[in-house]
Design a protein around this motif. Structure first.
Motif: not given
Lengths: 291, 216
Positions: A41-42, A45-46, A48-49, A52, A168, A171-172, A174-175
């Motif tokens: 997931s991390y 995430y990076i 995806l960031e 983005t 958003r 990310l929510s 995934s969190f």
């Protein structure tokens, strides 16, 4: 005397793994899988960031100046806009450049259609990374519109709103998934360790009768939990290495992944794995100990 | 060495021990006699602080132990006592050596000293060849010998034995009593509960007789 006790308790922590091998293996694998999912997931995430951030590099504000302005006056306004907070850079568009853009977009020459070039001068402005949101860009656009000589300033509002909302939500989500995994693995591992501790209830009673204090009885189980967590994180790192290699082999031809910070991932896995083992085993031993 | 001054300890109304007073001196072996439910084990439990007393005072080595019930004071009291139980209370997943070494581990004794003390203790109960065995590989009598070795390993001045012969046949029971008697020779006080009067009768030792929690 204290050192002798510490050495003995650490040895007992290791021996507890051997004495309850199956539950220890199950706990370690559970922690391993949880950490693997969190690490992946991390990793996503990076990426995806960074995706983005690449996408947001394309966020621009287009400004059109009044028709009757001279090139010099237009350049003055263009330079004034560059000083506004949140504007990173800009490209000045004179009448010829505007005609070229028109040709690129519509594949026709505006002068041939109308007989003259009616397109106004203007500018395309890049946005600093901190201002790449709908609210900030609306604010900047409003400020630009107040400048005398500016006829209009626009940015792709709808797509930015949609993109921001999607990111958003993602990310929510995934969190929440991460949180769910942590909570589930905490309860799973602590209940597995609870079974181990429960099976040692009589042993705990004997130790109490022989005069062992709370710390002496609890410490081997807590150390055992930390060790199980560490083994879990090693399992996770091995699986992560395999997943990393396999996914690179499959995905690399289509998308160039940002490589993760391996030091961070290794540290996170080792720390979080042992922490998960620590809190799970502490919960279990305290639960049994109170009875 | 052990002194009870008018001690009362109850579980529920009318169950427990009432106004018990006695003394066990260094080098003495004292039996607590009585039928099941007379309060024999309760007396021992008040000494090793498994239950709290309602009134009276208990002294160990001239120090009152009944005035504190903190976990630390419970551990400290138990560390001074060697305890032997009817069901041995050995850890079946540990070797004889590890079982006997346990009280020393709790006290934080070094490995070198533990080795020496465990061997000495196993020698005393004639079980020196069983260091590597596990409790379930041994007979009841042998297991009780190991339990005695564990109780003696840190040379306690007080030994409590709660029906140590309850699960053993008469010959082995006699051997166990012989062992306990030997340990009074070096000044230890032994307090043993039993309901087997024929076993202790020939020994001509002091005994406390209980009935319904009261001294007879």
């Amino acid at each position: 005397m204290f050192i002798n006790k510490v050495i003995y308790l650490i040895q007992e922590g290791f021996k507890t793994i051997y004495r309850s091998l199956i539950p220890s293996i199950i706990s370690a694998i559970t922690i391993g899988i949880s950490l693997l999912v969190l690490s992946v997931s991390y990793y996503l995430y990076i990426n995806l960031e960074s995706f983005t951030s690449d996408f947001k590099n394309e966020y621009k504000i287009e400004v059109f100046f009044d028709d009757d302005l001279s090139q010099e006056a237009s350049l003055n306004i263009f330079n004034a806009i560059l000083f506004i907070d949140g504007i990173e850079d800009g490209v000045f568009i004179d009448k010829d450049a505007a005609a070229n853009i028109f040709k690129d977009e519509f594949n026709e020459e505006v002068t041939k259609i109308i007989g003259q070039n009616p397109l106004p001068m203007g500018g395309i402005f890049g946005i600093s990374s901190d201002y790449r949101s709908y609210d900030s860009m609306s604010k900047i656009t409003k400020e630009i519109k107040y400048i005398a000589g500016v006829e209009d300033a626009i940015f792709p509002q709808e797509s930015i709103v949609k993109f921001d909302r999607s990111i958003r939500n993602l990310l929510s989500f995934s969190f929440l998934i991460g949180l769910f995994i942590i909570v589930v693995s905490y309860f799973f591992v602590s209940n597995t360790i609870l079974l181990v501790v429960h099976s040692k209830k009589d042993e705990i009673k004997v130790l109490k009768l022989l005069g062992a204090n709370d710390l002496f009885i609890k410490a081997p189980y807590i150390i055992n939990g930390i060790l199980v967590g560490l083994f879990g994180s090693i399992i996770s790192l091995i699986m992560l290495f395999l997943v990393d290699n396999i996914s690179l082999y499959i995905i690399l031809p289509y998308y160039e992944f940002n490589s993760a910070n391996y030091n961070f991932i290794v540290t996170f896995n080792l720390f979080f794995g042992s922490f998960l083992g620590l809190i799970s085993s502490t919960r279990s031993i305290n639960k049994i100990y109170k009875k | 060495m052990i002194r009870f001054d008018n001690v009362t300890a109850t579980y529920k109304k009318n169950i427990g021990i009432f106004n018990i007073s006695f003394e066990v001196n260094p080098g003495e072996l004292v039996f607590i006699m009585g039928p099941t439910g007379a309060g024999k084990s309760t007396i021992l439990k008040t000494i090793y602080k498994d239950i709290h007393i309602d009134s009276g005072k208990i002294f160990l080595n001239n120090k009152e132990i009944s005035n504190s019930s903190s976990n630390l004071s419970i551990s400290n009291t138990r560390n001074q006592i060697g305890m032997i139980f009817q069901d041995f209370k050995l850890l079946n997943n540990r070797s004889v050596y590890d079982n006997v070494a346990l009280p020393l581990r709790i006290l934080g004794v070094s490995n070198k000293n533990i080795k020496h003390m465990v061997r000495e203790s196993l020698n005393k109960v004639n079980m020196s060849n069983y260091e590597l065995s596990y409790p379930l590989e041994l007979s009841g009598g042998e297991q009780q010998r190991i339990a005695i070795a564990r109780a003696l390993v840190n040379n306690p001045k007080i030994i409590l034995a709660d029906e140590p012969t309850g699960n053993l046949d008469p010959n082995i029971s006699d051997e166990i009593l012989d062992l306990l008697e030997v340990f009074t020779d070096n000044g230890s006080a032994v307090l043993m509960s039993t309901h087997n009067f024929p076993l202790i009768k020939p020994r001509n030792k002091k005994f406390i007789e209980l009935s319904k929690g009261r001294m007879v």
